[in-house]
Design a protein around this motif. Structure first.
Motif, PDB file in Angstrom:
ATOM      1  N   ALA A  17      46.930  32.575  45.528  1.00  0.00           N
ATOM      2  CA  ALA A  17      45.676  33.137  46.040  1.00  0.00           C
ATOM      3  C   ALA A  17      45.111  34.178  45.085  1.00  0.00           C
ATOM      4  CB  ALA A  17      45.910  33.753  47.413  1.00  0.00           C
ATOM      5  N   THR A  18      45.999  34.992  44.524  1.00  0.00           N
ATOM      6  CA  THR A  18      45.562  36.010  43.567  1.00  0.00           C
ATOM      7  C   THR A  18      44.962  35.373  42.325  1.00  0.00           C
ATOM      8  OG1 THR A  18      47.283  37.519  44.340  1.00  0.00           O
ATOM      9  CG2 THR A  18      46.294  37.981  42.196  1.00  0.00           C
ATOM     10  N   SER A  24      37.761  33.056  40.435  1.00  0.00           N
ATOM     11  CA  SER A  24      36.475  33.013  41.110  1.00  0.00           C
ATOM     12  C   SER A  24      35.540  34.128  40.661  1.00  0.00           C
ATOM     13  CB  SER A  24      36.683  33.092  42.628  1.00  0.00           C
ATOM     14  OG  SER A  24      37.196  34.361  42.999  1.00  0.00           O
ATOM     15  N   LYS A  25      36.024  35.074  39.888  1.00  0.00           N
ATOM     16  CA  LYS A  25      35.183  36.181  39.447  1.00  0.00           C
ATOM     17  C   LYS A  25      34.105  35.724  38.473  1.00  0.00           C
ATOM     18  CE  LYS A  25      38.541  39.941  40.116  1.00  0.00           C
ATOM     19  NZ  LYS A  25      39.340  41.002  39.456  1.00  0.00           N
ATOM     20  N   ILE A  26      34.280  34.575  37.829  1.00  0.00           N
ATOM     21  CA  ILE A  26      33.260  34.057  36.930  1.00  0.00           C
ATOM     22  C   ILE A  26      32.175  33.391  37.768  1.00  0.00           C
ATOM     23  CG2 ILE A  26      32.761  32.382  35.114  1.00  0.00           C
ATOM     24  CD1 ILE A  26      35.429  32.870  33.932  1.00  0.00           C
ATOM     25  N   THR A  27      30.985  33.933  37.732  1.00  0.00           N
ATOM     26  CA  THR A  27      29.874  33.382  38.504  1.00  0.00           C
ATOM     27  C   THR A  27      29.354  32.121  37.829  1.00  0.00           C
ATOM     28  OG1 THR A  27      28.219  34.639  37.282  1.00  0.00           O
ATOM     29  CG2 THR A  27      29.226  35.713  39.205  1.00  0.00           C
ATOM     30  N   THR A  65      40.238  36.316  29.870  1.00  0.00           N
ATOM     31  CA  THR A  65      39.508  35.660  30.951  1.00  0.00           C
ATOM     32  C   THR A  65      39.331  34.181  30.670  1.00  0.00           C
ATOM     33  OG1 THR A  65      38.306  37.704  31.457  1.00  0.00           O
ATOM     34  CG2 THR A  65      37.338  35.639  32.234  1.00  0.00           C
ATOM     35  N   LEU A  66      39.021  33.864  29.414  1.00  0.00           N
ATOM     36  CA  LEU A  66      38.849  32.460  29.040  1.00  0.00           C
ATOM     37  C   LEU A  66      40.148  31.688  29.209  1.00  0.00           C
ATOM     38  CD1 LEU A  66      36.682  32.804  25.796  1.00  0.00           C
ATOM     39  CD2 LEU A  66      35.907  32.285  28.114  1.00  0.00           C
ATOM     40  N   TYR A  67      41.242  32.261  28.736  1.00  0.00           N
ATOM     41  CA  TYR A  67      42.530  31.582  28.853  1.00  0.00           C
ATOM     42  C   TYR A  67      42.961  31.444  30.309  1.00  0.00           C
ATOM     43  CZ  TYR A  67      43.575  31.359  23.865  1.00  0.00           C
ATOM     44  OH  TYR A  67      43.557  31.042  22.525  1.00  0.00           O
ATOM     45  N   ARG A  68      42.651  32.457  31.114  1.00  0.00           N
ATOM     46  CA  ARG A  68      43.030  32.404  32.522  1.00  0.00           C
ATOM     47  C   ARG A  68      42.265  31.301  33.242  1.00  0.00           C
ATOM     48  NH1 ARG A  68      42.580  37.489  33.511  1.00  0.00           N
ATOM     49  NH2 ARG A  68      40.438  37.485  34.281  1.00  0.00           N
ATOM     50  N   GLN A  69      41.016  31.117  32.835  1.00  0.00           N
ATOM     51  CA  GLN A  69      40.175  30.134  33.510  1.00  0.00           C
ATOM     52  C   GLN A  69      40.411  28.708  33.001  1.00  0.00           C
ATOM     53  OE1 GLN A  69      38.086  31.039  35.903  1.00  0.00           O
ATOM     54  NE2 GLN A  69      37.087  29.090  36.311  1.00  0.00           N
ATOM     55  N   TRP A  70      40.567  28.551  31.666  1.00  0.00           N
ATOM     56  CA  TRP A  70      40.622  27.207  31.095  1.00  0.00           C
ATOM     57  C   TRP A  70      41.909  26.893  30.323  1.00  0.00           C
ATOM     58  CZ3 TRP A  70      35.805  29.838  31.009  1.00  0.00           C
ATOM     59  CH2 TRP A  70      34.842  29.285  31.860  1.00  0.00           C
ATOM     60  N   LYS A  71      42.777  27.839  30.167  1.00  0.00           N
ATOM     61  CA  LYS A  71      44.112  27.634  29.581  1.00  0.00           C
ATOM     62  C   LYS A  71      44.107  27.346  28.086  1.00  0.00           C
ATOM     63  CE  LYS A  71      45.667  27.934  33.766  1.00  0.00           C
ATOM     64  NZ  LYS A  71      46.184  29.235  34.235  1.00  0.00           N
TER      65      LYS A  71
END
Length: 213
Positions: A17-18, A24-27, A65-71
């Motif tokens: 969930a975290t 989800s913070k990326i709009t 942030t990029l790595y967290r979102q898209w790996k």
């Protein structure tokens, strides 16, 4: 379930969930900005010019942030291409196979030269980077192949096309191949408008044994 297992399950759920909350913070607007930066870098220097660092710097976004979102870079590039994909052939259905194929040719000719730098970058990446090939095939190439194959299948169902015509399997690859060699065609057919339409009438339709007025 043991108390320890329950605790472990709750911890895993909380962690998931975290992570989802962080993603989800990326709009949608921010995501679009990031994808635009990826596509601009592709146009400017090809796939090798795209780096997570470069996208982060251009958009003032944290690399983490990029790595967290898209790996990874392939996932980011694939997501950008998929989100901004402009389909050539999807949705074409004129009621006849000849009409469908002629509409496909018209669309291709109308978009002649559109975003040629991006098309070239994607084509080169597909050939040179195996780690990206499957993703590009699924998001960029396969939808177009499926659209053409669907046209042919409808033609068979309507009795316009023989089900055992051996040329059928080559139609989608040939059409997409013509798009791929667009720059070569510019040199060879510089004074010929409607190159894809001419290819359709002189090669594809005769091979399919379609009587097209």
């Amino acid at each position: 379930m043991t108390p320890q297992a329950v605790t472990t399950t709750r911890a895993a759920s909380t962690s998931a969930a975290t992570a989802a909350a962080r993603r989800s913070k990326i709009t949608p607007e921010r995501e679009s900005e990031l994808f635009d930066a990826v596509l601009d870098l592709l146009r400017e220097g090809g796939y090798d010019a795209v780096t997570m660092e470069g996208v982060a710097a251009r958009t003032k976004c944290g690399k983490a942030t990029l790595y967290r979102q898209w790996k990874s870079k392939p996932q980011l590039v694939t997501a950008a291409l998929d989100k901004n994909r402009c389909p050539y052939f999807s949705g074409v259905d004129t009621g006849t196979l000849v009409g469908d194929l002629r509409e496909v040719a018209r669309l291709a000719d109308d978009r002649h030269g559109h975003d040629a730098e991006l098309m070239e970058a994607v084509s080169q990446a597909y050939v040179r980077h195996p780690d990206l090939r499957e993703a590009l095939y699924e998001t960029v190439i396969q939808p177009e192949v499926a659209a053409v194959d669907a046209m042919l299948a409808r033609g068979v169902e309507r009795g316009e096309l023989a089900a055992d015509n051996p040329a059928t399997a080559f139609v989608a690859p040939c059409l997409l191949g013509m798009l791929r060699v667009e720059r070569l065609l510019e040199e060879r057919f510089a004074d010929t408008p409607g190159t894809m339409a001419a290819f359709l009438e002189s090669v594809i339709l005769p091979a399919l044994r379609l009587d097209a007025p």
